[in-house]
Design an enzyme around this catalytic site. Sequence first.
Site, PDB file in Angstrom:
ATOM      1  CB  SER A 165      -0.939   0.015   1.208  1.00  0.00           C
ATOM      2  OG  SER A 165      -0.202  -0.014   2.408  1.00  0.00           O
ATOM      3  CB  CYS A 166       4.452   1.866   0.715  1.00  0.00           C
ATOM      4  SG  CYS A 166       4.517   1.476   2.465  1.00  0.00           S
ATOM      5  CB  VAL A 167       3.130   5.780  -2.922  1.00  0.00           C
ATOM      6  CG1 VAL A 167       3.603   6.606  -4.099  1.00  0.00           C
ATOM      7  CG2 VAL A 167       1.680   5.364  -3.145  1.00  0.00           C
TER       8      VAL A 167
END
Length: 177
Positions: free
Chosen positions: A37-39
Amino acid sequence: MTTISEKQTHGAKTYIAQGEYAISSEEGAVISTILGSCVATCLWDPVAKLGGMNHFLLPKGPPSRADVSSFGANAMELLINALIRAGAVRERLRAKVFGGAEMYKGLTNAGNQNGLFVLSYLEREGIPCDGQSLGGTQARRVEFVPALGKARQKLVEDSHIVETVPAPEKSHDLELF
């Protein structure tokens, strides 16, 4: 100069984790990370042949932790400032963004929030986004060649969305983690 959140690459592969970023102008340098879910934002100056990548966890954190590099706005500023110090020109920066998957259905929408944040940030700052791969339900491995501004991703095959979070088993055991 290397700190816990900044890594300088020297012609080899450099892996970055949450809250870290790396920059390089070395021709053979590759910066990589793995995202759920990180970017990760890949920025580069095509004239200076200089680029970098960050990896952030959430768009923003509690006010008491505004300086933490795993939050979006701070992570973006740290990367941009490092590139400018190394010789990039802000007006020439280009971007590619990755991540923001929904890894646990119904548990959180952090991935979607991260994706919306990074696109909004780039637009507000006038940095063109030349490519994006945001959302979905699988983790990604991203590799970025900062001197050339080239990025590629590979979906991580064994990480699919978890439909529900399993209920903890009832037990009298104590688990420390």
